[in-house]
Design a protein around this motif. Structure first.
Motif, PDB file in Angstrom:
ATOM      1  N   MET A 307       9.056   2.431   8.715  1.00  0.00           N
ATOM      2  CA  MET A 307       9.663   2.315  10.038  1.00  0.00           C
ATOM      3  C   MET A 307       9.916   0.861  10.406  1.00  0.00           C
ATOM      4  O   MET A 307      10.885   0.544  11.095  1.00  0.00           O
ATOM      5  CB  MET A 307       8.772   2.965  11.100  1.00  0.00           C
ATOM      6  N   SER A 311      13.536  -0.572  11.139  1.00  0.00           N
ATOM      7  CA  SER A 311      13.812  -1.219  12.426  1.00  0.00           C
ATOM      8  C   SER A 311      14.385  -2.618  12.225  1.00  0.00           C
ATOM      9  O   SER A 311      15.303  -3.040  12.929  1.00  0.00           O
ATOM     10  CB  SER A 311      12.523  -1.336  13.262  1.00  0.00           C
ATOM     11  N   ARG A 322       7.896  -7.590   6.022  1.00  0.00           N
ATOM     12  CA  ARG A 322       7.716  -6.143   6.161  1.00  0.00           C
ATOM     13  C   ARG A 322       7.973  -5.420   4.844  1.00  0.00           C
ATOM     14  O   ARG A 322       7.341  -4.418   4.536  1.00  0.00           O
ATOM     15  CB  ARG A 322       8.645  -5.601   7.249  1.00  0.00           C
ATOM     16  N   TYR A 408      17.996   3.073  18.163  1.00  0.00           N
ATOM     17  CA  TYR A 408      17.700   3.758  19.420  1.00  0.00           C
ATOM     18  C   TYR A 408      18.150   5.202  19.373  1.00  0.00           C
ATOM     19  O   TYR A 408      17.512   6.092  19.919  1.00  0.00           O
ATOM     20  CB  TYR A 408      18.436   3.080  20.585  1.00  0.00           C
ATOM     21  N   VAL A 411      15.735   7.934  18.252  1.00  0.00           N
ATOM     22  CA  VAL A 411      14.796   8.379  19.288  1.00  0.00           C
ATOM     23  C   VAL A 411      15.523   9.242  20.311  1.00  0.00           C
ATOM     24  O   VAL A 411      15.041  10.301  20.713  1.00  0.00           O
ATOM     25  CB  VAL A 411      14.123   7.177  19.971  1.00  0.00           C
TER      26      VAL A 411
ATOM     27  N   MET B 184       3.353  -5.011  16.203  1.00  0.00           N
ATOM     28  CA  MET B 184       4.139  -5.784  15.255  1.00  0.00           C
ATOM     29  C   MET B 184       5.413  -6.300  15.900  1.00  0.00           C
ATOM     30  O   MET B 184       6.476  -6.309  15.292  1.00  0.00           O
ATOM     31  CB  MET B 184       4.481  -4.941  14.031  1.00  0.00           C
ATOM     32  N   ILE B 185       5.309  -6.694  17.170  1.00  0.00           N
ATOM     33  CA  ILE B 185       6.493  -7.214  17.849  1.00  0.00           C
ATOM     34  C   ILE B 185       7.068  -8.374  17.068  1.00  0.00           C
ATOM     35  O   ILE B 185       8.231  -8.404  16.716  1.00  0.00           O
ATOM     36  CB  ILE B 185       6.141  -7.709  19.269  1.00  0.00           C
ATOM     37  N   HIS B 186       6.223  -9.337  16.825  1.00  0.00           N
ATOM     38  CA  HIS B 186       6.687 -10.520  16.099  1.00  0.00           C
ATOM     39  C   HIS B 186       6.916 -10.108  14.658  1.00  0.00           C
ATOM     40  O   HIS B 186       6.109  -9.410  14.081  1.00  0.00           O
ATOM     41  CB  HIS B 186       5.621 -11.608  16.177  1.00  0.00           C
ATOM     42  N   VAL B 224       0.246   4.421  13.891  1.00  0.00           N
ATOM     43  CA  VAL B 224       1.296   4.069  14.844  1.00  0.00           C
ATOM     44  C   VAL B 224       2.637   4.221  14.149  1.00  0.00           C
ATOM     45  O   VAL B 224       3.519   4.914  14.602  1.00  0.00           O
ATOM     46  CB  VAL B 224       1.096   2.649  15.415  1.00  0.00           C
ATOM     47  N   ASP B 225       2.781   3.596  13.002  1.00  0.00           N
ATOM     48  CA  ASP B 225       4.030   3.749  12.264  1.00  0.00           C
ATOM     49  C   ASP B 225       3.811   3.882  10.762  1.00  0.00           C
ATOM     50  O   ASP B 225       4.758   3.813   9.994  1.00  0.00           O
ATOM     51  CB  ASP B 225       4.985   2.596  12.568  1.00  0.00           C
ATOM     52  N   GLU B 277       3.025   0.273  19.723  1.00  0.00           N
ATOM     53  CA  GLU B 277       4.219  -0.347  20.299  1.00  0.00           C
ATOM     54  C   GLU B 277       5.128   0.668  20.980  1.00  0.00           C
ATOM     55  O   GLU B 277       5.563   1.637  20.367  1.00  0.00           O
ATOM     56  CB  GLU B 277       4.984  -1.078  19.213  1.00  0.00           C
ATOM     57  N   LEU B 406       6.830   8.139  20.068  1.00  0.00           N
ATOM     58  CA  LEU B 406       7.840   7.201  19.553  1.00  0.00           C
ATOM     59  C   LEU B 406       8.932   7.043  20.599  1.00  0.00           C
ATOM     60  O   LEU B 406       9.667   7.986  20.892  1.00  0.00           O
ATOM     61  CB  LEU B 406       8.447   7.729  18.253  1.00  0.00           C
ATOM     62  N   SER B 407       9.020   5.853  21.156  1.00  0.00           N
ATOM     63  CA  SER B 407       9.944   5.635  22.271  1.00  0.00           C
ATOM     64  C   SER B 407      11.049   4.670  21.890  1.00  0.00           C
ATOM     65  O   SER B 407      11.013   4.030  20.844  1.00  0.00           O
ATOM     66  CB  SER B 407       9.164   5.056  23.457  1.00  0.00           C
ATOM     67  N   TYR B 408      12.030   4.562  22.746  1.00  0.00           N
ATOM     68  CA  TYR B 408      13.061   3.546  22.553  1.00  0.00           C
ATOM     69  C   TYR B 408      12.449   2.170  22.357  1.00  0.00           C
ATOM     70  O   TYR B 408      12.939   1.359  21.590  1.00  0.00           O
ATOM     71  CB  TYR B 408      13.987   3.475  23.780  1.00  0.00           C
ATOM     72  N   TYR B 410       9.803   1.245  20.919  1.00  0.00           N
ATOM     73  CA  TYR B 410       9.351   0.923  19.558  1.00  0.00           C
ATOM     74  C   TYR B 410      10.492   0.277  18.780  1.00  0.00           C
ATOM     75  O   TYR B 410      10.320  -0.753  18.120  1.00  0.00           O
ATOM     76  CB  TYR B 410       8.864   2.168  18.806  1.00  0.00           C
ATOM     77  N   VAL B 411      11.648   0.903  18.850  1.00  0.00           N
ATOM     78  CA  VAL B 411      12.806   0.366  18.128  1.00  0.00           C
ATOM     79  C   VAL B 411      13.185  -0.998  18.690  1.00  0.00           C
ATOM     80  O   VAL B 411      13.442  -1.955  17.962  1.00  0.00           O
ATOM     81  CB  VAL B 411      14.000   1.332  18.210  1.00  0.00           C
ATOM     82  N   LYS B 412      13.177  -1.075  20.016  1.00  0.00           N
ATOM     83  CA  LYS B 412      13.558  -2.335  20.660  1.00  0.00           C
ATOM     84  C   LYS B 412      12.632  -3.468  20.207  1.00  0.00           C
ATOM     85  O   LYS B 412      13.082  -4.537  19.786  1.00  0.00           O
ATOM     86  CB  LYS B 412      13.473  -2.169  22.178  1.00  0.00           C
ATOM     87  N   ASN B 414      10.790  -3.676  17.591  1.00  0.00           N
ATOM     88  CA  ASN B 414      10.795  -3.990  16.165  1.00  0.00           C
ATOM     89  C   ASN B 414      12.155  -4.356  15.601  1.00  0.00           C
ATOM     90  O   ASN B 414      12.249  -4.805  14.465  1.00  0.00           O
ATOM     91  CB  ASN B 414      10.203  -2.818  15.379  1.00  0.00           C
ATOM     92  N   ALA B 415      13.188  -4.132  16.365  1.00  0.00           N
ATOM     93  CA  ALA B 415      14.529  -4.441  15.855  1.00  0.00           C
ATOM     94  C   ALA B 415      15.118  -5.663  16.537  1.00  0.00           C
ATOM     95  O   ALA B 415      15.791  -6.462  15.901  1.00  0.00           O
ATOM     96  CB  ALA B 415      15.460  -3.251  16.060  1.00  0.00           C
TER      97      ALA B 415
END
Lengths: 419, 419
Positions: A307, A311, A322, A408, A411, B184-186, B224-225, B277, B406-408, B410-412, B414-415
């Motif tokens: 994931m 992402s 990653r 997005y 999801v 894992m934001i960063h 989590v992922d 996340e 799993l929400s928007y 998470y993608v936001k 991590n992407a």
């Protein structure tokens, strides 16, 4: 250099096959939902099926059926209802479908294979299917492949089909195929289905081995979200109508046929990954240097399914860290100091450590590949994947896996629809 | 009824421990980034570490160190740099950290354990760490647990700590712990870390077994992922300062201690999953009826980690079909006709088939549990998970796993962050 060429069409490109796809009223939307593939003569038949313990009634049926008898003449497939988690009623529905299609075609019920995709836990409206059969059989034609490919779609954005042709000792052999993807917009709507038609003459045992190996290199190497469905099935027919010499033993001819079959499966697998829910691009992970191919394939699958990697690709971020972390958790032992990673030919890691690279160029590569994943007419392309190359050592094992980015929209598609 | 009670505090709640957390300038943000936990006396020490083959230098160091010597007196942990994929330089950095902390504390370097979390592939600024050590040691105090818990955070939204106290033959035993999550934001910023302090006296061998079993039931059951990090570590100290009788053999006392330890690990694991996340709620999957506990835990983990299940929960959709499909692909054989699924006590599937249920009530349950996952003050709560109960047969095996939706976001998260 491959010994075949791509031609137009799908499951009806090979000799002696007809197909049809119509709207039988199984889907509330009114879209096409019933497909039929028929061989003029009984064909060698084999299949590879889901390993999910909650497998659907048609999967159980086809698996048992093909274990006892290696031939078939028709495949009927509905979309709308998966006939999974339907108990004894679901089992009886499969038998009824085989029976009604056999009657309509004038063949024995045991010559009819059955597949379903759609909502889990709902019965198939058999009356509607029965009423639609005259229209379905009347529509059977040797250019009905695309209509059939459209009728098995659920949340797929595009139909998926391919046909290959090869010259074969002065004659022509063709393999065609169609598939639907792992779209799951509708709750519980799962399933990867592929149907392959070949006009070569091949022994059942060889054909089965070829299909298993081809699936291991193609359909088993794609991942959209890791959720194996209750209905995943690949069924391959070979009807001998090419009138080419029968392939009864391993050898050059068998190898050439298997390469063609693998190419068909690989194209369809990539098309499924490219059409993953919310995907904006196809990701191809090439792993080398493993102790054997199975190990390489496992590492490739793990990276393609991460994931965090998915992402990052959606974010057009050349995130080697990653990729390295995903490789490390694949369950395949390797020496971290041997790890090398590149993206679109740009080296990002060597000998287990990052190397300086042009981030702007890597980002541009990701942006460009994603842009090329949809052609100007809006059609999806599988010819411009984001290529991640990973080497984990000095072994000869190689493997490739395919996936798509995580957006997005994944999801949105999977969360916002409420039963 | 548990034999312990929760008290305030974390790693300094048990007797004979001090801790500190300060900003040493390792993070560009200026946030706290250096934590130190010290036992007044040498403590029994054991650890459980990531299985990722790309494991970081501090993980290799601690694993080797604890294999040769089962005691320690200090744990130093920085956030900001993971010291992973750093090669020989990274290994030398770990040795330097152990040395400088040992000098500052007046203990032998081999008594210092080292952990790191942050960006992969970047060296730790050792000069800044060295300059910060006088301040760090000056800040050591018996109420420094929270400061330490804050200093190991990376993308965690909240610090995670707990302390339990039990009466023990007229005396008091305490176990405290702190953790950081799999945020894992960063890019490349990974890691689940947990540090546990206990003031009981226990034999090294027992303590190690207890920790492994506790981790199998807690940290190894959260997802989590699915991306295991290069730095995941759980380290547990037991310093005997409670002055309670030494626990040297299996028996009632050992069982009670292990139950407390498991409760500490379980709380921290749930707190990590809740803080996944983009998560809006904690998901608890309870599996029963398996042939053994390991099989049940595997099914529970697979369901808790399913992207389709996670998306459905985010959409507040009581989607039993996705739960059934995830159970079926967990790799644990079961008879589909035995499958039963309920959500918050509402039966949705029995004997492998859907049963009529109140969809509005199930949706309301999901909405309510998510709302209760954040208390009025904005603090996260682990006391109101979305509970999914699954029975796969008639065996006695049971297992629980935790995850998050799993929400928007998470993608936001991590992407959108680009290196």
């Amino acid at each position: 250099m491959s010994h075949w060429q791509r031609i137009t069409g799908g499951v009806t490109a090979a000799k002696g096959y007809r197909a049809a796809g119509i709207a039988a009223g199984l889907k509330a939307s009114g879209a096409a939902d019933l497909a039929l593939i028929v061989s003029d003569v009984p064909a060698i038949a084999t299949g590879v099926f889901t390993t999910n313990h909650m497998c659907a009634a048609p999967v159980t049926y086809c698996r048992q059926r093909l274990q006892t008898k290696g031939t078939a003449q028709a495949i009927v497939c509905n979309s709308g209802q998966a006939n999974a988690a339907t108990g004894e009623q679901g089992w009886q529905a499969v038998l009824a479908q085989a029976e009604m299609v056999a009657t309509a075609l004038g063949v024995s019920p045991e010559m009819v294979l059955v597949a379903s995709t759609g909502v889990i836990g709902q019965p198939i409206p058999l009356d509607k299917m029965r009423q639609a059969l005259p229209t379905l059989t009347a529509n059977l034609s040797d250019d009905g492949g695309e209509a059939a490919a459209r009728a098995i779609m659920t949340t797929d954005l595009v139909p998926k089909q391919i046909a290959l042709e090869a010259e074969w000792e002065g004659q022509t052999i063709r393999i065609g195929g169609m598939a639907k993807g792992s779209g799951m917009i509708h709750p519980n709507m799962a399933t990867m289905l592929a149907f392959i038609t070949c006009d070569a003459a091949v022994s059942p045992h060889l054909w089965q081995e070829m299909l298993q190996r081809a699936c291991d290199r193609s359909f088993n190497q794609i991942t959209v979200d890791g959720d194996t469905s209750t209905n995943d099935s690949v069924i391959a027919l070979a009807n001998g109508q090419s009138r080419t010499p029968a392939i009864a033993e391993p050898g050059p001819a068998a190898t050439r046929l298997e390469e063609m079959l693998t190419a068909v499966c690989t194209y369809l697998a990539k098309a499924i990954a490219r059409d993953g829910e919310g995907a904006t691009c196809l990701i191809e992970v090439q792993v080398s240097g493993a102790s054997d191919d199975a190990a390489a394939r496992q590492v490739a699958r793990t990276i393609a399914g991460s994931m965090l990697v998915k992402s990052a690709i959606y974010g057009r971020d050349p995130n080697w860290g990653r990729i390295a972390a995903a490789a490390g958790r694949a369950g395949v032992p390797f020496d971290a100091s041997n790890l090398a990673i590149s993206l679109g030919g740009i080296a990002m890691m060597r000998q287990g450590q990052p190397v300086p690279f042009d981030r702007a160029a890597a980002n541009t590569y990701l942006v460009n590949q994603a842009a090329a994943s949809t052609d100007p007419s809006g059609q999806q392309s599988v010819d411009h994947p984001v290529v991640i190359e990973v080497s984990i050592g000095h072994g000869s094992g190689r493997g490739v896996a395919w996936g798509c980015d995580l957006s997005y929209d994944y999801v949105k598609i999977n969360a916002e629809y409420t039963t």
